[in-house]
Motif scaffolding. Structure first.
Motif, PDB file in Angstrom:
ATOM      1  N   VAL A  42      31.499  30.605  37.659  1.00 33.87           N
ATOM      2  CA  VAL A  42      31.474  29.489  36.717  1.00 33.87           C
ATOM      3  C   VAL A  42      30.033  28.986  36.647  1.00 33.87           C
ATOM      4  O   VAL A  42      29.432  28.668  37.680  1.00 33.87           O
ATOM      5  N   THR A  43      29.494  28.951  35.444  1.00 30.84           N
ATOM      6  CA  THR A  43      28.100  28.527  35.299  1.00 30.84           C
ATOM      7  C   THR A  43      27.921  27.058  35.616  1.00 30.84           C
ATOM      8  O   THR A  43      26.844  26.626  36.003  1.00 30.84           O
ATOM      9  N   SER A  44      28.988  26.276  35.432  1.00 24.93           N
ATOM     10  CA  SER A  44      28.945  24.855  35.776  1.00 24.93           C
ATOM     11  C   SER A  44      29.623  24.643  37.118  1.00 24.93           C
ATOM     12  O   SER A  44      30.234  25.547  37.678  1.00 24.93           O
ATOM     13  N   TYR A  68      43.760  23.461  32.828  1.00 21.94           N
ATOM     14  CA  TYR A  68      42.528  22.902  32.280  1.00 21.94           C
ATOM     15  C   TYR A  68      41.855  22.065  33.374  1.00 21.94           C
ATOM     16  O   TYR A  68      42.519  21.323  34.105  1.00 21.94           O
ATOM     17  N   PHE A  69      40.545  22.207  33.446  1.00 20.96           N
ATOM     18  CA  PHE A  69      39.779  21.424  34.424  1.00 20.96           C
ATOM     19  C   PHE A  69      38.388  21.175  33.848  1.00 20.96           C
ATOM     20  O   PHE A  69      37.984  21.783  32.841  1.00 20.96           O
ATOM     21  N   LEU A  70      37.677  20.276  34.487  1.00 19.03           N
ATOM     22  CA  LEU A  70      36.351  19.906  34.032  1.00 19.03           C
ATOM     23  C   LEU A  70      35.281  20.508  34.946  1.00 19.03           C
ATOM     24  O   LEU A  70      35.547  20.799  36.112  1.00 19.03           O
ATOM     25  N   ALA A  71      34.074  20.656  34.418  1.00 23.95           N
ATOM     26  CA  ALA A  71      32.943  21.165  35.192  1.00 23.95           C
ATOM     27  C   ALA A  71      31.689  20.435  34.729  1.00 23.95           C
ATOM     28  O   ALA A  71      31.577  20.006  33.579  1.00 23.95           O
ATOM     29  N   THR A  72      30.767  20.296  35.678  1.00 24.42           N
ATOM     30  CA  THR A  72      29.482  19.662  35.366  1.00 24.42           C
ATOM     31  C   THR A  72      28.451  20.739  35.083  1.00 24.42           C
ATOM     32  O   THR A  72      28.186  21.579  35.946  1.00 24.42           O
ATOM     33  N   PRO A  73      27.868  20.773  33.901  1.00 27.10           N
ATOM     34  CA  PRO A  73      26.858  21.801  33.599  1.00 27.10           C
ATOM     35  C   PRO A  73      25.676  21.697  34.549  1.00 27.10           C
ATOM     36  O   PRO A  73      25.265  20.610  34.952  1.00 27.10           O
ATOM     37  N   GLY A  74      25.127  22.842  34.923  1.00 29.13           N
ATOM     38  CA  GLY A  74      23.991  22.836  35.821  1.00 29.13           C
ATOM     39  C   GLY A  74      22.788  22.140  35.242  1.00 29.13           C
ATOM     40  O   GLY A  74      21.970  21.571  35.957  1.00 29.13           O
ATOM     41  N   SER A  75      22.668  22.142  33.914  1.00 28.22           N
ATOM     42  CA  SER A  75      21.517  21.506  33.274  1.00 28.22           C
ATOM     43  C   SER A  75      21.667  19.995  33.182  1.00 28.22           C
ATOM     44  O   SER A  75      20.737  19.298  32.808  1.00 28.22           O
ATOM     45  N   ALA A  76      22.852  19.502  33.525  1.00 29.08           N
ATOM     46  CA  ALA A  76      23.081  18.067  33.376  1.00 29.08           C
ATOM     47  C   ALA A  76      22.370  17.266  34.445  1.00 29.08           C
ATOM     48  O   ALA A  76      22.120  16.089  34.272  1.00 29.08           O
ATOM     49  N   ARG A  83      30.749  16.136  31.380  1.00 33.34           N
ATOM     50  CA  ARG A  83      31.776  17.076  31.804  1.00 33.34           C
ATOM     51  C   ARG A  83      32.125  17.984  30.635  1.00 33.34           C
ATOM     52  O   ARG A  83      32.247  17.526  29.492  1.00 33.34           O
ATOM     53  N   GLU A  84      32.300  19.279  30.951  1.00 37.95           N
ATOM     54  CA  GLU A  84      32.763  20.203  29.921  1.00 37.95           C
ATOM     55  C   GLU A  84      34.118  20.750  30.319  1.00 37.95           C
ATOM     56  O   GLU A  84      34.464  20.767  31.499  1.00 37.95           O
ATOM     57  N   LEU A  85      34.869  21.174  29.322  1.00 35.29           N
ATOM     58  CA  LEU A  85      36.263  21.587  29.520  1.00 35.29           C
ATOM     59  C   LEU A  85      36.334  23.087  29.764  1.00 35.29           C
ATOM     60  O   LEU A  85      35.767  23.886  29.020  1.00 35.29           O
ATOM     61  N   TRP A  86      37.056  23.461  30.843  1.00 29.40           N
ATOM     62  CA  TRP A  86      37.297  24.857  31.178  1.00 29.40           C
ATOM     63  C   TRP A  86      38.803  25.104  31.218  1.00 29.40           C
ATOM     64  O   TRP A  86      39.585  24.169  31.380  1.00 29.40           O
ATOM     65  N   VAL A  98      35.873  26.298  27.331  1.00 31.50           N
ATOM     66  CA  VAL A  98      36.322  26.144  25.937  1.00 31.50           C
ATOM     67  C   VAL A  98      35.683  24.907  25.315  1.00 31.50           C
ATOM     68  O   VAL A  98      36.120  24.450  24.254  1.00 31.50           O
ATOM     69  N   HIS A  99      34.676  24.405  25.990  1.00 31.44           N
ATOM     70  CA  HIS A  99      34.080  23.161  25.521  1.00 31.44           C
ATOM     71  C   HIS A  99      33.444  23.345  24.145  1.00 31.44           C
ATOM     72  O   HIS A  99      33.749  22.598  23.195  1.00 31.44           O
ATOM     73  N   GLU A 100      32.586  24.309  24.011  1.00 27.85           N
ATOM     74  CA  GLU A 100      31.924  24.523  22.723  1.00 27.85           C
ATOM     75  C   GLU A 100      32.894  25.045  21.677  1.00 27.85           C
ATOM     76  O   GLU A 100      32.698  24.833  20.480  1.00 27.85           O
ATOM     77  N   GLU A 101      33.932  25.723  22.159  1.00 29.14           N
ATOM     78  CA  GLU A 101      34.933  26.253  21.233  1.00 29.14           C
ATOM     79  C   GLU A 101      35.778  25.153  20.626  1.00 29.14           C
ATOM     80  O   GLU A 101      36.160  25.211  19.447  1.00 29.14           O
ATOM     81  N   LEU A 102      36.079  24.099  21.410  1.00 29.95           N
ATOM     82  CA  LEU A 102      37.009  23.070  20.938  1.00 29.95           C
ATOM     83  C   LEU A 102      36.323  21.781  20.522  1.00 29.95           C
ATOM     84  O   LEU A 102      36.864  21.041  19.679  1.00 29.95           O
TER      85      LEU A 102
END
Length: 841
Positions: A42-44, A68-76, A83-86, A98-102
């Protein structure tokens, strides 16, 4: 990574420069019953852990077979709330962001806001266009949208951490503005409607703490009467105040709303009892006080409530004494203390929560002064206790808990940084480790534990993967390390250990297995500096196992003592013993340059006669000791002196039996022994027979050394008989030529033996007239002779035979003639019995 086939690699794992201690588990350890697989990198940074912001928060939701779960992007950046949605279906292909997708670019979902109804996903998210609003999704881009923009534009329609509560196919939520204090949404714009304006005007009701009991949802809200307990059925008419607990204008602050069957339990303050436990059936009359702890006086306050069957279990904090776990069935008689809880378990930044699993309730405390801890209760005092495993106070931390298989699954991270999955049913026998988890990356420890499709999911990093989603499920063929929490490696040089090809032992059910380590082979492990090392092993099925252990180079090897004797025998120098100096023992150490050698007894000590145990202790700088023990026997090898003071004793016989012989006391000298025993064949003063008797004397000291000597006892008869000669004699003869010798008997006395008498001349020898000397000799059996002399005078008298006869006077009558005839006859007879002076038989 190369493959190592069969068991060949097992021997290679044990090759270390220098001997390494064996693991304590030994060969009897079974394979772990769980397998670990990497679902996806997971990149985040995934977030599956429980959120302690409130009871309504959730880390994950499940919808249509996907999690469904959340992740913190490494760039944040660290500490960011972005938080982004996975989503995952449990497979690598089905795990993705699916964050950018949704969602629109830059959208951030609020942590803890994920909710799912039977058909839709709900969450609160913030975008630059809409601000913070309620969103919904069915898993598609077309089905993902704002339910209804409460405040058009970038102004927030919902406050941060606004509560969301699932109620059937809808959710209840609280807006940021004052149009209405409670709303409901089914995911459509038309279905997103206000329920009730609880606090009319510009004031806000701040509704929170939602709990559902049957078809009724209870919550706490504020109106002009204060912050009190409310209820709703989702309609305006059904949303009403339950009871003004703190009557008048005042706040009872209902908290910890908990459903137990058809009863609601909570804590509140009525202004008289302090914070107490209450219950409600939804009516004013049925909302009553259960237990008063008189907080103002005792300092005790109930908090953290949970249902256990038809009873309530709750924590009572105390500032003055130990806190307690309590239970109640809603009655005063049925309210009792279960156990005392150390206050240190709750102090500091401490999060406490209950987790129901099976027929028990587990109480988890995290971040307290005593460390993380785990308690279990079945609702009875006897069944309430602290679980000593897997998290003893202060030694391990809880990274995730979840009900699983009628028990509680727990992720534990040890002080060494290793992570393990455990399961407990609340008993010691039912508590065991299931598998080891990815670990070794300090800032990417496992977080959270989520049951999913019969398996368990968690997130963690390892030395080779910054962030990943991991799946754990039962599989008894999974590789298993025999992994100690810490391992001391023997140093093989003064600077530490040249570690080469060291691997912990691995059990595996697969034909092939590979293994890798975060430690570079051949690298120096510095002396006494703990280094955390992670090992990863895997097989062709993708099953992984981990071992994180703290390796420390230690000087574990004791100094070598090469020339330790088995036994020494020395001769005593004096009665005190002998002075002893230790031989060169050849003491050396591979790591320590300086070795302290201690001798006991000390070098140069005087050892007494007998055996003394000698001890040599060699201690290196690390405290390792070698001992050399051997007996030294100091022996008395010097024989005592001769006990005989004389070599010969001569004594005169006292009688036929011999004589008593005496000699000086037998007192031998010995320069070493204080006690010398003397034995002899005869004692001084014994009666000895005539002749030579040899007396054997032996002097023996305490060591058994002996010296013989001999005393010759000679008993002799050297005294002549006591001889007495008769008086001088006169013989008269009528014969001119003389007469034969005739003497009276001499007497001889001897105390030892009879004496033989010899006459010279012998009796019967012819004696001429005149004076004759007679010598008598007395000879005893020893040959001792005594002499004496007497004289015999022979007188010639021709008339003598006429005057005497037979010893009578010589006359002239007929009687005289008869006398002379008798005398002549006697003389002839004597001459026949004596020959050479000796009587004849």
């Amino acid at each position: 990574m190369g493959m190592v086939i069969g068991r060949a690699w097992l021997s290679a794992l044990s090759l270390v420069v220098g001997a390494a201690p064996a693991f304590a588990q030994g060969s009897s350890v079974q394979l772990d019953p769980m397998t670990v697989r990497r679902v996806a990198d997971v990149t985040s940074a995934p977030r599956l852990e429980l959120d302690f912001r409130g009871p309504d928060t959730r880390p994950t939701v499940e919808l249509n077979g996907r999690l469904y779960f959340l992740a913190t992007p490494g760039s944040a950046g660290s500490g960011s709330d972005v938080r982004e949605l996975w989503v995952t279906d449990g497979t690598s292909a089905g795990t993705r962001s699916v964050h950018e997708e949704l969602l629109p670019a830059g959208a951030s979902i609020d942590p803890g806001s994920l909710r799912a109804t039977p058909h839709r996903l709900f969450f609160t998210a913030t975008t630059t266009q809409t601000g913070r609003e309620l969103w919904t999704s069915d898993g598609t881009r077309e089905g993902t949208h704002v339910t209804r923009e409460l405040t058009p534009g970038p102004i927030h329609g919902l406050a941060a951490q606004a509560p969301l509560f699932v109620f059937g196919d809808s959710v209840l939520f609280v807006p940021a503005d004052t149009q209405a204090d409670l709303w409901r949404s089914d995911g459509t714009a038309e279905g997103t409607v206000p329920v009730k304006d609880i606090h009319p005007g510009f004031a806000r009701a701040n509704a929170a703490g939602f709990a559902r009991v049957g078809d009724t949802v209870f919550f706490a809200a504020e109106d002009e009467r204060g912050f009190e307990l409310w209820r709703t059925d989702g309609t305006e008419a059904g949303t009403t105040l339950v009871r003004d607990i703190k009557a008048g204008v005042g706040d009872s602050y209902p908290e910890s709303l908990t459903a137990v069957g058809d009863t609601l339990y909570f804590t509140a303050e009525d202004g008289q009892h302090g914070r107490a436990v209450w219950k409600s059936d939804g009516t004013e009359a049925g909302t009553v006080l259960v237990k008063d702890f008189n907080t103002a006086v005792t300092g005790r306050m109930p908090t953290v409530l949970a249902a256990l069957g038809d009873a309530l279990v709750f924590l009572v904090r105390s500032s003055e004494e130990a806190s307690q776990l309590w239970r109640t069935d809603g009655t005063d008689a049925g309210t009792q203390q279960l156990a005392q809880v150390p206050s240190g378990m709750l102090s500091g930044y401490s999060g406490q929560f209950f987790v129901p699993a099976g027929s028990r309730l587990y109480f988890v405390s995290r971040g307290a002064t005593l460390g993380d801890s785990l308690w279990v209760t079945d609702g009875t005092a006897a069944g309430t206790r602290h679980l000593p495993r897997p998290i003893p106070y202060g030694n391990e931390s809880v990274r995730g808990v979840a009900p699983w298989e009628d028990g509680l699954a727990v992720i534990v991270t040890t002080q060494a940084g290793a992570s393990e999955l455990w399961r407990t049913d609340g008993t010691d026998a039912g508590t065991s480790r299931l598998t080891r988890l990815p670990s070794g990356r300090e800032f990417a420890l496992p977080t959270g534990l989520v049951p999913f499709q019969g398996a368990l999911l968690t997130t963690a990093g390892d030395p080779w993967t910054p962030h990943a989603l991991w799946r754990m499920e039962r599989d008894e063929a999974a590789p298993t390390f025999l992994c100690p929490a810490a391992q001391d490696m023997p140093s093989n040089r003064p600077e530490g250990t040249d570690l080469l090809h060291y691997r912990p032992e691995l059990r595996t059910g697969a034909e092939q297995a590979w293994i890798r380590t975060s430690f570079i082979d051949g690298q120096l492990l510095p002396l006494n500096l703990p280094i955390t090392v992670t090992y990863q092993a895997g097989d062709a099925q993708g099953r992984l196992t981990y071992c994180t252990t703290v390796l420390t180079s230690r000087d574990l090897t004791s100094p070598a003592i090469h020339n330790c004797p088995t036994e020494l025998i020395l001769n005593a120098q004096s009665a005190r013993g002998t002075t002893f100096y230790y031989p060169n023992l050849g003491i050396g150490d591979e790591t320590s340059r300086d070795v302290l050698t201690v001798f006991s007894p000390t070098n140069g000590s005087v050892l007494p006669l007998g055996t003394t145990q000698m001890n040599v202790t060699a201690r290196d700088a690390s405290g390792n000791e070698s001992t050399c023990s051997f007996p030294v026997t100091v022996r008395d090898d010097q024989a005592p002196g001769r006990a005989c003071k004389v070599n010969e004793v001569r004594v005169e016989a006292e009688g036929p039996e011999g004589a008593h012989a005496f000699w000086p006391d037998l007192t031998p000298t010995d320069s070493l022994s204080t006690k010398v025993t003397v034995t002899s064949t005869h004692a001084s003063g014994d009666l000895f027979p005539l002749g030579l008797t040899r007396v054997e004397v032996v002097s023996t000291d305490e060591a058994g050394n002996s010296t013989p000597c001999e005393i010759q006892v000679r008993v002799r008869d050297s005294r002549p008989p006591l001889l007495t000669c008769p008086e001088d004699q006169t013989l008269t003869t009528a014969v001119m030529s003389g007469t034969r010798a005739e003497y009276p008997a001499a007497t001889a006395a001897d105390s030892v033996s009879e004496a033989e008498l010899l006459y010279s001349p012998v009796v019967g020898t012819p004696l001429a007239p005149g004076l004759h000397a007679v010598q008598v000799t007395a000879i005893d059996k020893a040959g001792n002779a005594a002499l004496c002399n007497f004289h015999v005078t022979v007188q010639y008298d021709p008339t003598s035979d006429m005057r005497t006869s037979m010893g009578c006077s010589v006359g002239s009558g007929p009687e005289s003639a008869v006398g002379w005839g008798a005398l002549v006859a006697l003389a002839w007879t004597l001459s026949r019995r004596l020959k050479d002076g000796k009587p004849r038989a």
